[in-house]
Scaffold this active site. Structure first.
Site, PDB file in Angstrom:
ATOM      1  N   SER A  96     -10.750   0.103   3.202  1.00 64.11           N
ATOM      2  CA  SER A  96     -10.008  -0.131   4.450  1.00 64.11           C
ATOM      3  C   SER A  96      -9.474   1.207   4.940  1.00 64.11           C
ATOM      4  O   SER A  96      -8.793   1.912   4.195  1.00 64.11           O
ATOM      5  CB  SER A  96      -8.814  -1.049   4.209  1.00 64.11           C
ATOM      6  OG  SER A  96      -9.223  -2.282   3.693  1.00 64.11           O
TER       7      SER A  96
ATOM      8  N   GLU B 235      -4.649   3.919   6.011  1.00 64.08           N
ATOM      9  CA  GLU B 235      -4.393   3.595   4.617  1.00 64.08           C
ATOM     10  C   GLU B 235      -4.905   4.748   3.764  1.00 64.08           C
ATOM     11  O   GLU B 235      -4.316   5.095   2.753  1.00 64.08           O
ATOM     12  CB  GLU B 235      -5.118   2.297   4.266  1.00 64.08           C
ATOM     13  CG  GLU B 235      -4.612   1.652   3.010  1.00 64.08           C
ATOM     14  CD  GLU B 235      -5.715   1.263   2.070  1.00 64.08           C
ATOM     15  OE1 GLU B 235      -6.445   2.158   1.602  1.00 64.08           O
ATOM     16  OE2 GLU B 235      -5.825   0.060   1.789  1.00 64.08           O
TER      17      GLU B 235
ATOM     18  N   ARG C 247       0.812  -1.231   0.000  1.00 58.66           N
ATOM     19  CA  ARG C 247       0.000   0.000   0.000  1.00 58.66           C
ATOM     20  C   ARG C 247       0.848   1.285   0.000  1.00 58.66           C
ATOM     21  O   ARG C 247       0.458   2.294   0.589  1.00 58.66           O
ATOM     22  CB  ARG C 247      -0.939   0.045   1.204  1.00 58.66           C
ATOM     23  CG  ARG C 247      -2.069  -0.957   1.152  1.00 58.66           C
ATOM     24  CD  ARG C 247      -2.967  -0.710  -0.058  1.00 58.66           C
ATOM     25  NE  ARG C 247      -4.188  -1.471   0.063  1.00 58.66           N
ATOM     26  CZ  ARG C 247      -4.296  -2.759  -0.240  1.00 58.66           C
ATOM     27  NH1 ARG C 247      -3.249  -3.428  -0.716  1.00 58.66           N
ATOM     28  NH2 ARG C 247      -5.441  -3.376  -0.099  1.00 58.66           N
TER      29      ARG C 247
HETATM   30  N1  EPU Z   1     -11.155  -9.906  10.006  1.00 58.51           N
HETATM   31  C1  EPU Z   1     -11.766  -9.952  11.246  1.00 58.51           C
HETATM   32  N2  EPU Z   1     -12.668  -8.978  11.570  1.00 58.51           N
HETATM   33  C2  EPU Z   1     -13.000  -7.987  10.699  1.00 58.51           C
HETATM   34  C3  EPU Z   1     -12.348  -7.926   9.445  1.00 58.51           C
HETATM   35  C4  EPU Z   1     -11.428  -8.913   9.123  1.00 58.51           C
HETATM   36  O1  EPU Z   1     -11.506 -10.836  12.044  1.00 58.51           O
HETATM   37  O2  EPU Z   1     -13.839  -7.164  11.065  1.00 58.51           O
HETATM   38  C5  EPU Z   1     -10.227 -10.998   9.641  1.00 58.51           C
HETATM   39  C6  EPU Z   1     -10.922 -11.952   8.671  1.00 58.51           C
HETATM   40  O3  EPU Z   1     -11.635 -12.911   9.338  1.00 58.51           O
HETATM   41  C7  EPU Z   1      -9.750 -12.516   7.902  1.00 58.51           C
HETATM   42  C8  EPU Z   1      -8.754 -11.384   7.882  1.00 58.51           C
HETATM   43  O4  EPU Z   1      -9.149 -10.479   8.909  1.00 58.51           O
HETATM   44  O5  EPU Z   1      -9.194 -13.598   8.586  1.00 58.51           O
HETATM   45  C9  EPU Z   1      -8.641 -10.712   6.535  1.00 58.51           C
HETATM   46  O6  EPU Z   1      -9.867 -10.087   6.194  1.00 58.51           O
HETATM   47  P1  EPU Z   1     -10.219  -9.670   4.687  1.00 58.51           P
HETATM   48  O7  EPU Z   1     -10.023 -10.823   3.777  1.00 58.51           O
HETATM   49  O8  EPU Z   1     -11.552  -9.030   4.688  1.00 58.51           O
HETATM   50  O9  EPU Z   1      -9.118  -8.661   4.279  1.00 58.51           O
HETATM   51  P2  EPU Z   1      -8.415  -7.421   4.999  1.00 58.51           P
HETATM   52  O10 EPU Z   1      -7.036  -7.820   5.372  1.00 58.51           O
HETATM   53  O11 EPU Z   1      -9.283  -6.863   6.068  1.00 58.51           O
HETATM   54  C10 EPU Z   1      -7.339  -6.519   2.802  1.00 58.51           C
HETATM   55  C11 EPU Z   1      -7.259  -5.216   2.080  1.00 58.51           C
HETATM   56  C12 EPU Z   1      -8.553  -4.971   1.297  1.00 58.51           C
HETATM   57  C13 EPU Z   1      -8.735  -6.110   0.328  1.00 58.51           C
HETATM   58  C14 EPU Z   1      -8.812  -7.428   1.090  1.00 58.51           C
HETATM   59  C15 EPU Z   1      -8.878  -8.631   0.189  1.00 58.51           C
HETATM   60  C16 EPU Z   1      -5.770  -3.813   3.376  1.00 58.51           C
HETATM   61  C17 EPU Z   1      -5.669  -2.645   4.297  1.00 58.51           C
HETATM   62  N3  EPU Z   1      -7.022  -4.138   3.004  1.00 58.51           N
HETATM   63  O12 EPU Z   1      -8.356  -6.383   3.789  1.00 58.51           O
HETATM   64  O13 EPU Z   1      -8.376  -3.777   0.550  1.00 58.51           O
HETATM   65  O14 EPU Z   1      -9.938  -5.950  -0.432  1.00 58.51           O
HETATM   66  O15 EPU Z   1      -7.608  -7.569   1.889  1.00 58.51           O
HETATM   67  O16 EPU Z   1      -7.649  -8.806  -0.455  1.00 58.51           O
HETATM   68  O17 EPU Z   1      -4.757  -4.404   3.016  1.00 58.51           O
HETATM   69  C18 EPU Z   1      -8.705  -1.433   0.603  1.00 58.51           C
HETATM   70  O18 EPU Z   1      -7.478  -1.351   0.502  1.00 58.51           O
HETATM   71  O19 EPU Z   1      -9.430  -0.418   0.684  1.00 58.51           O
HETATM   72  C19 EPU Z   1      -9.299  -2.755   0.667  1.00 58.51           C
HETATM   73  C20 EPU Z   1     -10.611  -2.939   0.837  1.00 58.51           C
END
Ligand code: EPU
Length: 357
Positions: A232, A327, A157
């Site tokens: 995010s 972010e 990012r």
């Molecule tokens: N999780 C929780 N609680 C929550 C949210 C997430 O426990 O409220 C846990 C989920 O259970 C999972 C892990 O966190 O085990 C990852 O969650 P998720 O797949 O939703 O992805 P993320 O890490 O929260 C990142 C990116 C997103 C992108 C997704 C999918 C960042 C900051 N965010 O989110 O990007 O769509 O992965 O690849 O890296 C963005 O940048 O605006 C964005 C939406």
């Protein structure tokens, strides 16, 4: 002039002037007339406006998509910075070309994509990007500059455009290298794999991955047109192996991903553990299905979202000793440091010192 319609949080903020730019030529002549560097916006989908801006705003709407080179297995495509990113992804998938299908439905413009090195479901734009072209301010005037992927210094990012070239570079176009035959489809991300299993698909193609990502995002993330947000709000965090084991012994269910000896922990999980998931606080809150996304239920003040972010930062810091880092970009920029000061949290590691966690 009010910027409410130009940011997806839909908050109000004034700028001395706002002008929509449609071509490189128009950029050059407008920049020539300005005596201060402008703020440049695409669709305003990764920005929190906390206060009025004291410099002019230019809205980048340079359009156009074209193939510039074809090889046996690859095709190089040039995209105007003001094109919708998702519109471009859809077009590429319709051609049967691979490389960006995992990045479907990310809000924003093509020109904004390299700035924060957009990534999702196992793919980052850095992996398919050949060039970024634009206007560079060399201290006295704006000149044309092209950077290759290596020069963009991409990281998680981040890129040179958020560091050394911040406010000194205006992206006018990007060139991506897409594939015709796909040997490198990314399907290992947990939610993507789950979707494919549920749909009984073992050998997905580009179109299937695109459909899956669109479906997952629609189920899991709020549509900014319906519930204003900027995706995010915080980055995920990297911690040392030692700290990871310490946390894991306390929380057996901790999700984490090993990467080059460090562990990436989802900030959404940390925020949820602090009790913030789906919590509403006046007219702002976190999304019920994804705690990492801050949403606007009806305030016109960016400051309300700023204070929600501060409370979350403080709770995560007090409980885990982890300093989250936004972010989204916070404008005017000095409000980022203000946020840490106001909530008595040390500055994020990479800006202060090496992370010791
Ligand atoms: N999780 C929780 N609680 C929550 C949210 C997430 O426990 O409220 C846990 C989920 O259970 C999972 C892990 O966190 O085990 C990852 O969650 P998720 O797949 O939703 O992805 P993320 O890490 O929260 C990142 C990116 C997103 C992108 C997704 C999918 C960042 C900051 N965010 O989110 O990007 O769509 O992965 O690849 O890296 C963005 O940048 O605006 C964005 C939406």
């Amino acid at each position: 002039m009010d910027l409410q319609r130009y940011n997806t949080f839909r908050v109000r903020a004034e700028a001395p002037s706002v002008r929509v730019i449609h071509s490189v030529g128009e950029f050059t002549s407008v920049l020539h007339q300005l005596d201060t560097p402008p703020y440049v916006l695409g669709e305003g989908s990764n920005i929190l406006l906390v206060d009025d801006l004291d410099r002019p705003v230019l809205i980048n709407r340079i359009k156009g998509i074209g193939v510039v080179k074809e090889h046996d297995n690859t095709v190089d495509v040039e995209i105007g910075a003001g094109e919708s990113w998702h519109g471009f992804v859809q077009w590429a998938v319709e051609q049967g070309w691979g490389g960006v299908e995992n990045l479907a439905l990310i809000p924003g413009t093509a020109g904004a994509a390299p700035i924060q090195n957009i990534g999702a479901y196992g793919r980052e734009i850095a992996e398919v990007l050949l060039h970024v072209r634009g206007l560079y301010f060399n201290g006295s005037r704006w000149e044309w500059l092209q950077l290759d992927g290596h020069q963009c210094r991409f990281g998680y990012r981040t890129s040179i455009f958020k560091q050394e070239l911040q406010e000194k570079f205006i992206v006018c176009g990007i060139t991506l290298r897409l594939t015709r035959h796909h040997h490198d489809l990314r399907v290992s991300y947990w939610s993507l794999q789950k979707w494919l299993e549920q749909h009984d698909i073992s050998t997905p193609d580009v179109q299937t991955i695109f459909r899956a990502v669109v479906d997952i995002r629609r189920q899991r993330l709020p549509d900014p047109e319906v519930l204003p947000n900027a995706g995010s709000f915080f980055k995920n965090v990297f911690v040392t192996e030692e700290y990871y084991h310490k946390l894991k012994s306390q929380y057996g269910e901790l999700p984490a991903f090993e990467q080059d000896g460090r562990y990436k922990i989802p900030s959404g999980w940390l925020i949820e553990k602090c009790g913030w998931k789906g919590k509403r606080f006046n007219d702002v809150g976190t999304f019920a299905r994804q705690a990492l996304i801050l949403v606007n239920y009806g305030t016109s003040k960016g400051r309300d979202i700023y204070h929600l972010a501060g409370r979350i930062l403080r709770d995560v810091y007090e409980r885990f000793g982890i300093v989250l880092e936004p972010e989204v970009q916070i404008w005017p920029r000095h409000y980022l440091d203000n946020l840490y000061r106001e909530y008595a949290i040390p500055l994020p590691a990479h800006r202060a010192r090496e992370n010791q966690l």
